[in-house]
Write a protein that holds these residues in place. Structure first.
Motif, PDB file in Angstrom:
ATOM      1  N   ILE A  62      52.612  31.346  34.786  1.00  0.00           N
ATOM      2  CA  ILE A  62      51.738  30.364  34.128  1.00  0.00           C
ATOM      3  C   ILE A  62      51.360  30.755  32.701  1.00  0.00           C
ATOM      4  O   ILE A  62      50.650  30.017  32.027  1.00  0.00           O
ATOM      5  N   GLY A  63      51.820  31.911  32.251  1.00  0.00           N
ATOM      6  CA  GLY A  63      51.602  32.305  30.861  1.00  0.00           C
ATOM      7  C   GLY A  63      50.201  32.801  30.551  1.00  0.00           C
ATOM      8  O   GLY A  63      49.690  32.604  29.456  1.00  0.00           O
ATOM      9  N   LEU A  64      49.564  33.446  31.546  1.00  0.00           N
ATOM     10  CA  LEU A  64      48.239  34.019  31.341  1.00  0.00           C
ATOM     11  C   LEU A  64      48.291  35.508  31.647  1.00  0.00           C
ATOM     12  O   LEU A  64      49.225  35.986  32.271  1.00  0.00           O
ATOM     13  N   SER A  65      47.275  36.229  31.226  1.00  0.00           N
ATOM     14  CA  SER A  65      47.252  37.658  31.525  1.00  0.00           C
ATOM     15  C   SER A  65      46.841  37.895  32.971  1.00  0.00           C
ATOM     16  O   SER A  65      46.077  37.117  33.550  1.00  0.00           O
ATOM     17  N   ASP A  66      47.328  38.974  33.530  1.00  0.00           N
ATOM     18  CA  ASP A  66      46.987  39.381  34.887  1.00  0.00           C
ATOM     19  C   ASP A  66      45.476  39.587  35.001  1.00  0.00           C
ATOM     20  O   ASP A  66      44.845  39.197  35.986  1.00  0.00           O
ATOM     21  N   TYR A  67      44.879  40.174  33.989  1.00  0.00           N
ATOM     22  CA  TYR A  67      43.442  40.438  33.981  1.00  0.00           C
ATOM     23  C   TYR A  67      42.649  39.134  34.064  1.00  0.00           C
ATOM     24  O   TYR A  67      41.702  39.002  34.838  1.00  0.00           O
ATOM     25  N   TYR A  68      43.057  38.140  33.267  1.00  0.00           N
ATOM     26  CA  TYR A  68      42.384  36.845  33.240  1.00  0.00           C
ATOM     27  C   TYR A  68      42.525  36.142  34.590  1.00  0.00           C
ATOM     28  O   TYR A  68      41.549  35.586  35.121  1.00  0.00           O
TER      29      TYR A  68
END
Length: 126
Positions: free
Chosen positions: A34-40
């Protein structure tokens, strides 16, 4: 369901995590798709962050769930058919597919493999 006007971020996060796990995706794999960071994504799943509408839509599409279910936990009464005709669909020949895949890095090929695993359960070819 209560008559809350604000979305329950914790409940949304729990639904995201449950649906992601149904697809056998790690948080890292899901975040990459989905193009987001793992942390987010972790913050979203724990209900620590409220996401924007574009992020909600991206997550719902990837998980093959409705926004109504994602935000409010409402299960839709009828699922749309995956087999509806697609006027803009054109098939790839084996040669074209091999040519496209031949241009991919090993990391890209691994991502494509994971994407296929996510999509295949929802494709019903008769």
């Amino acid at each position: 369901m209560s008559s809350r006007t604000e979305p329950d971020n914790k409940a949304i996060g729990q639904r995201i995590r449950a649906e992601r796990k149904k697809l056998n995706l790690s948080r890292e794999e899901f975040a990459e798709i989905i193009g987001l960071s793992d942390y987010y994504v972790g913050q979203l799943e724990r209900g620590e962050r409220q996401m924007s509408l574009p992020v909600l839509v991206k997550i719902a599409k990837c998980l093959h769930i409705s926004l109504d279910y994602l935000v409010f936990g409402k299960i839709p009464s009828a699922e749309p058919s995956v087999n509806e005709p697609h006027d803009n669909y054109t098939s790839l020949s084996d040669e074209e597919l091999n040519e496209l895949l031949g241009k991919c890095s090993s990391k890209e090929l691994e991502l494509i493999k994971k994407l296929i695993k996510v999509v295949l359960p929802y494709v019903n070819i008769e």
